[in-house]
Design an enzyme around this catalytic site. Structure first.
Site, PDB file in Angstrom:
ATOM      1  N   LYS A  52      -9.022 -17.287 -20.305  1.00 57.40           N
ATOM      2  CA  LYS A  52      -9.685 -16.235 -19.531  1.00 57.40           C
ATOM      3  C   LYS A  52      -9.950 -15.008 -20.399  1.00 57.40           C
ATOM      4  CE  LYS A  52      -7.944 -17.521 -14.959  1.00 57.40           C
ATOM      5  NZ  LYS A  52      -7.076 -17.121 -13.828  1.00 57.40           N
ATOM      6  N   SER A  68      -4.592 -13.609 -16.898  1.00 58.86           N
ATOM      7  CA  SER A  68      -3.421 -14.053 -16.147  1.00 58.86           C
ATOM      8  C   SER A  68      -3.792 -15.252 -15.300  1.00 58.86           C
ATOM      9  CB  SER A  68      -2.908 -12.912 -15.258  1.00 58.86           C
ATOM     10  OG  SER A  68      -1.695 -13.255 -14.641  1.00 58.86           O
ATOM     11  N   ASP A  69      -2.846 -16.169 -15.152  1.00 56.88           N
ATOM     12  CA  ASP A  69      -3.056 -17.321 -14.281  1.00 56.88           C
ATOM     13  C   ASP A  69      -1.709 -17.717 -13.704  1.00 56.88           C
ATOM     14  OD1 ASP A  69      -5.284 -19.349 -13.545  1.00 56.88           O
ATOM     15  OD2 ASP A  69      -3.502 -20.571 -13.904  1.00 56.88           O
ATOM     16  N   GLN A  70      -1.735 -18.214 -12.479  1.00 56.37           N
ATOM     17  CA  GLN A  70      -0.481 -18.545 -11.805  1.00 56.37           C
ATOM     18  C   GLN A  70      -0.580 -19.875 -11.088  1.00 56.37           C
ATOM     19  OE1 GLN A  70       0.738 -16.623  -7.983  1.00 56.37           O
ATOM     20  NE2 GLN A  70       2.375 -15.770  -9.243  1.00 56.37           N
ATOM     21  N   GLY A 105       1.188 -17.177 -16.218  1.00 52.98           N
ATOM     22  CA  GLY A 105       0.808 -17.031 -17.610  1.00 52.98           C
ATOM     23  C   GLY A 105       0.162 -15.674 -17.809  1.00 52.98           C
TER      24      GLY A 105
END
Length: 192
Positions: A52, A68-70, A105
């Protein structure tokens, strides 16, 4: 200080980042968020947070880009956003009395130098035993269909918890501010 860019269209992440009282802009990256075969949940969120940030590096040179990633993990499997009432009900019934791990992340990319920092911040929610009526009342009140795990921890969703476990509660909402501050300090950003 280089301008800050949040690589996200998430209103939740944007609201969290405003807590740091730093000026920033937002842009939504266009990446393939598919889970790769054999990829662990930790590897997935770290890779996606970096992708991203990198997706916006060319269009935003000389920026500090936050990616950010979840994902939520229940019984060893990744559960995503439910998108519908029925799927949210199923997720909450499956989570009743169980523990749901949220893995977030986080990447901070300096698009001027190419230097980046990547981490994965875990947070666990231990759910209360839930009854169908409780779940229905909650879903009708908050409609958390765009939230992994089918609840909004920053709202009424907290009533579904028995306890939580982790170093940074903001990671549960999708942007771990404690770890982000560490990364920003390493890039020379003064906070506060």
């Amino acid at each position: 200080m280089l301008p800050l860019l949040l690589a996200s269209s998430s209103v939740y992440r944007r609201d969290l980042l405003t807590r740091l009282r730093l000026p920033f802009s937002c842009s939504s990256p266009d990446i393939d968020e598919s889970h790769r075969p054999g990829e662990t949940a930790v590897e997935l969120v770290k890779r996606l947070s970096l992708e991203k940030a990198r997706a916006l590096a060319h269009s935003h040179p000389n920026h500090l880009i936050i990616g950010s990633d979840q994902v939520a993990v229940l019984d060893g499997r990744i559960i995503g956003k439910p998108h519908t009432h029925d799927k949210a009900h199923q997720q909450l019934m499956s989570a009743s009395g169980a523990s749901v791990s949220f893995l977030t992340g986080l990447t901070l990319l300096n698009s001027q130098t190419g230097h980046y920092q990547v981490d994965c911040i875990p947070f666990t929610v231990h759910m209360r035993p839930l009854k169908t009526e409780q779940i229905e009342r909650y879903l009708l009140a908050e409609q958390p269909y765009d939230c992994a795990g089918s609840f909004k921890a920053e709202g009424l969703g907290v009533s579904l918890f028995q306890r939580t476990e982790g170093d940074d509660a903001t990671s549960l909402v999708g942007l771990p501010l404690i770890r982000l501050v560490d990364m920003l300090l390493a890039e020379g950003v003064d906070i506060p």
